[in-house]
Design an enzyme around this catalytic site. Structure first.
Site, PDB file in Angstrom:
ATOM      1  N   CYS A 169      23.123  30.456  38.957  1.00 11.30           N
ATOM      2  CA  CYS A 169      23.593  30.738  40.308  1.00 11.30           C
ATOM      3  C   CYS A 169      22.519  30.410  41.337  1.00 11.30           C
ATOM      4  CB  CYS A 169      23.973  32.208  40.438  1.00 11.30           C
ATOM      5  SG  CYS A 169      24.704  32.859  38.951  1.00 11.30           S
ATOM      6  N   GLY A 199      33.232  38.693  35.016  1.00  5.79           N
ATOM      7  CA  GLY A 199      32.181  39.690  35.165  1.00  5.79           C
ATOM      8  C   GLY A 199      31.900  40.023  36.621  1.00  5.79           C
ATOM      9  N   SER A 200      31.900  39.013  37.472  1.00 10.51           N
ATOM     10  CA  SER A 200      31.583  39.256  38.886  1.00 10.51           C
ATOM     11  C   SER A 200      32.602  40.200  39.521  1.00 10.51           C
ATOM     12  CB  SER A 200      31.554  37.933  39.662  1.00 10.51           C
ATOM     13  OG  SER A 200      30.565  37.072  39.146  1.00 10.51           O
ATOM     14  N   SER A 215      32.632  39.852  30.504  1.00  8.52           N
ATOM     15  CA  SER A 215      33.082  38.504  30.841  1.00  8.52           C
ATOM     16  C   SER A 215      33.272  37.691  29.559  1.00  8.52           C
ATOM     17  CB  SER A 215      32.055  37.823  31.741  1.00  8.52           C
ATOM     18  OG  SER A 215      32.447  36.480  31.954  1.00  8.52           O
ATOM     19  N   THR A 273      49.821  38.001  38.982  1.00  4.73           N
ATOM     20  CA  THR A 273      50.340  37.772  37.634  1.00  4.73           C
ATOM     21  C   THR A 273      49.179  37.575  36.671  1.00  4.73           C
ATOM     22  OG1 THR A 273      52.288  36.757  38.601  1.00  4.73           O
ATOM     23  CG2 THR A 273      51.881  36.311  36.258  1.00  4.73           C
ATOM     24  N   GLN A 296      26.077  40.387  29.281  1.00  2.00           N
ATOM     25  CA  GLN A 296      25.256  39.707  28.271  1.00  2.00           C
ATOM     26  C   GLN A 296      25.239  40.461  26.938  1.00  2.00           C
ATOM     27  OE1 GLN A 296      23.654  36.728  28.325  1.00  2.00           O
ATOM     28  NE2 GLN A 296      24.343  36.255  30.390  1.00  2.00           N
ATOM     29  N   ASN A 350      20.263  38.786  31.940  1.00  2.00           N
ATOM     30  CA  ASN A 350      20.724  37.432  31.635  1.00  2.00           C
ATOM     31  C   ASN A 350      19.611  36.393  31.650  1.00  2.00           C
ATOM     32  OD1 ASN A 350      21.213  38.489  34.391  1.00  2.00           O
ATOM     33  ND2 ASN A 350      21.498  36.330  34.890  1.00  2.00           N
TER      34      ASN A 350
HETATM   35  C1  LIG Z   1      27.543  35.717  33.729  1.00  2.00           C
HETATM   36  C2  LIG Z   1      27.178  37.044  34.243  1.00  2.00           C
HETATM   37  C3  LIG Z   1      27.964  37.681  35.228  1.00  2.00           C
HETATM   38  C4  LIG Z   1      29.113  36.998  35.909  1.00  2.00           C
HETATM   39  O1  LIG Z   1      30.228  36.850  35.071  1.00  2.00           O
HETATM   40  P1  LIG Z   1      31.373  35.817  35.505  1.00  2.00           P
HETATM   41  O2  LIG Z   1      32.464  36.049  34.511  1.00  2.00           O
HETATM   42  O3  LIG Z   1      30.769  34.459  35.385  1.00  2.00           O
HETATM   43  O4  LIG Z   1      31.778  36.165  36.892  1.00  2.00           O
HETATM   44  C5  LIG Z   1      27.601  38.953  35.638  1.00  2.00           C
HETATM   45  N1  LIG Z   1      26.549  39.582  35.090  1.00  2.00           N
HETATM   46  C6  LIG Z   1      25.787  39.023  34.133  1.00  2.00           C
HETATM   47  C7  LIG Z   1      24.647  39.792  33.548  1.00  2.00           C
HETATM   48  C8  LIG Z   1      26.063  37.734  33.688  1.00  2.00           C
HETATM   49  O5  LIG Z   1      25.303  37.179  32.747  1.00  2.00           O
END
Ligand SMILES: *Cc1c(COP(=O)(O)O)cnc(C)c1O
Length: 394
Positions: free
Chosen positions: A323, A69-70, A198, A236, A178, A150
């Protein structure tokens, strides 16, 4: 052990694990290789891409695999910013309660000369369509607003925001980490231009995600190198994780109604039970809320102490977001919905999934009030409040 921290990460589903194992054993070639062994890996990967696309009503060409997600948030925002800058558009709209993957990327853009406008949210953590419509300008390059928060679980009016952005010709990105696998999503009907996914938030593996970008929206690379992912994301591909993600997502989408009904019933039991603790407040919207999210502030306690004691009693929960734990700053989300510092420090997030049971809820409802009372009894500040020397905030 009761796991009630599904907003931080989830346990992988059987479907995801077996899909991954099978891929690791049978399709471990490099998808860029031309011989059959490589082409087999390519096939399972492209099949996974199609299946992921179907779950959000996108086309396979609109799906780029990322490390999570990041990365998807970073790439979406950077891409829209560059596209905007080329047209003299350097204004970006977002909200104060986004994930740090969004907020920190926006901060960087600000240092690079972009104007970042973070819309305030109301006490439920909601931003209105009108706020977005009023903020859009001729030079707005991007609107990025999360689908669901989140920490406090508030679900934003994404379809309405998408419609406004489309009408005004502004790119709309949503961090849907989320929401995907938990809420129905149709990127076409909802006018979503870019969306972040994610896998580990819906019982898939960690370190894999998706950036959906509508056809015609050019992406900038965060990682340079080979021509994987149509040249937009070198390296890859993590084929086993990609396959595991597709299996987990399909599973979540097929059972969505059933799981939502079960989990939201458990959530309501928890909210009703925890509300009986004196001097507490529910955070987030009681109705427009993720089915598994429960978030309370308890006056007179420290969230970290609460978590450690809950851990001793076999309950995994969270305070603020994973975090920020480890830092002493209270959650930016709780501050944004108007909780005073003192109260924001005493937060507890319980996030459920379909594997939780009524027994889990009953155990939590027994343990949390005990632990809260124990911590309050140790606090000199609490004693001053009880004796009337200091005022209660809640
Ligand atoms: C967990 C989360 C992310 C980050 O996702 P990762 O795959 O852990 O990098 C970003 N945004 C929200 C809203 C999240 O809950």
């Amino acid at each position: 052990m009761i796991y009630a921290d599904n907003a931080a990460t989830t346990k992988m589903s059987e479907a995801a694990i077996s899909a991954m194992l099978n891929c690791i054993e049978e399709s471990w070639g490099n998808p860029s290789s031309l011989y059959r062994m490589g082409q087999r890996a390519k096939e399972v990967m492209e099949d996974a891409r199609k299946r992921v696309a179907v779950c959000i009503a996108a086309s396979p060409e609109e799906i780029t695999f990322t490390s999570g997600g990041s990365e998807a948030d970073n790439q979406a925002i950077r891409s829209a910013a560059l596209l905007g800058a080329r047209r003299e558009k350097k204004h970006v709209i977002s909200t104060t309660i986004e994930h740090h993957a969004v907020l920190h990327t926006l901060k960087k853009l600000e240092n690079e000369g972009f104007e970042i406008e973070l819309l305030p949210v109301n006490e439920m953590g909601m931003v209105t369509v009108q706020q977005v419509a009023d903020a859009i300008r001729e030079d707005t390059a991007l609107v990025t607003i999360m689908y669901a928060n989140n920490e406090i679980g508030t679900i934003m009016p994404i379809s309405e925001i998408g419609a406004v952005c489309r009408k005004r010709g502004v790119i709309f990105h949503t961090d849907a980490v989320q929401a995907v696998g938990h809420l129905p999503i149709d990127v076409k009907k909802q006018n979503i231009d870019m969306l972040s996914i994610s896998a580990h938030k819906f019982h898939g593996p960690k370190g894999i995600g998706v950036l959906y970008a509508r056809q015609g929206i050019p992406l900038v690379n965060l990682i340079e190198g080979g021509a994987q992912e149509r040249g937009k994301r070198a390296g890859t591909e993590n084929v086993p994780a990609i396959v595991g993600m597709a299996a987990a997502l399909e599973d979540s989408c097929v059972h969505m109604e059933e799981y939502t009904a079960k989990v939201s019933a458990l959530r309501e039991l928890l909210i009703t039970g925890l509300s009986k603790i004196p001097h507490c407040i529910l955070n987030g919207d009681p109705i427009n809320r993720l089915s598994g999210n429960v978030n309370f502030c308890f006056e007179g306690i420290e969230g970290e102490s609460l978590l450690l004691l809950l851990d001793d009693r076999g309950i995994c929960a969270s305070s603020g977001s994973a975090c920020t734990s480890g830092s002493l700053e209270p959650s930016h989300v709780l501050l944004a919905i108007g909780r005073p510092h003192e109260v924001a420090h005493g937060s507890l997030r319980l996030s459920l999934c379909e594997e939780n049971t009524e027994d889990d809820v009953n155990k939590i409802l027994k343990v949390v009030p005990e632990v809260v009372a124990y911590l309050r009894n140790m606090s000199p500040l609490w004693k001053d409040k009880v004796s009337g020397k200091k005022k209660f905030v809640l």
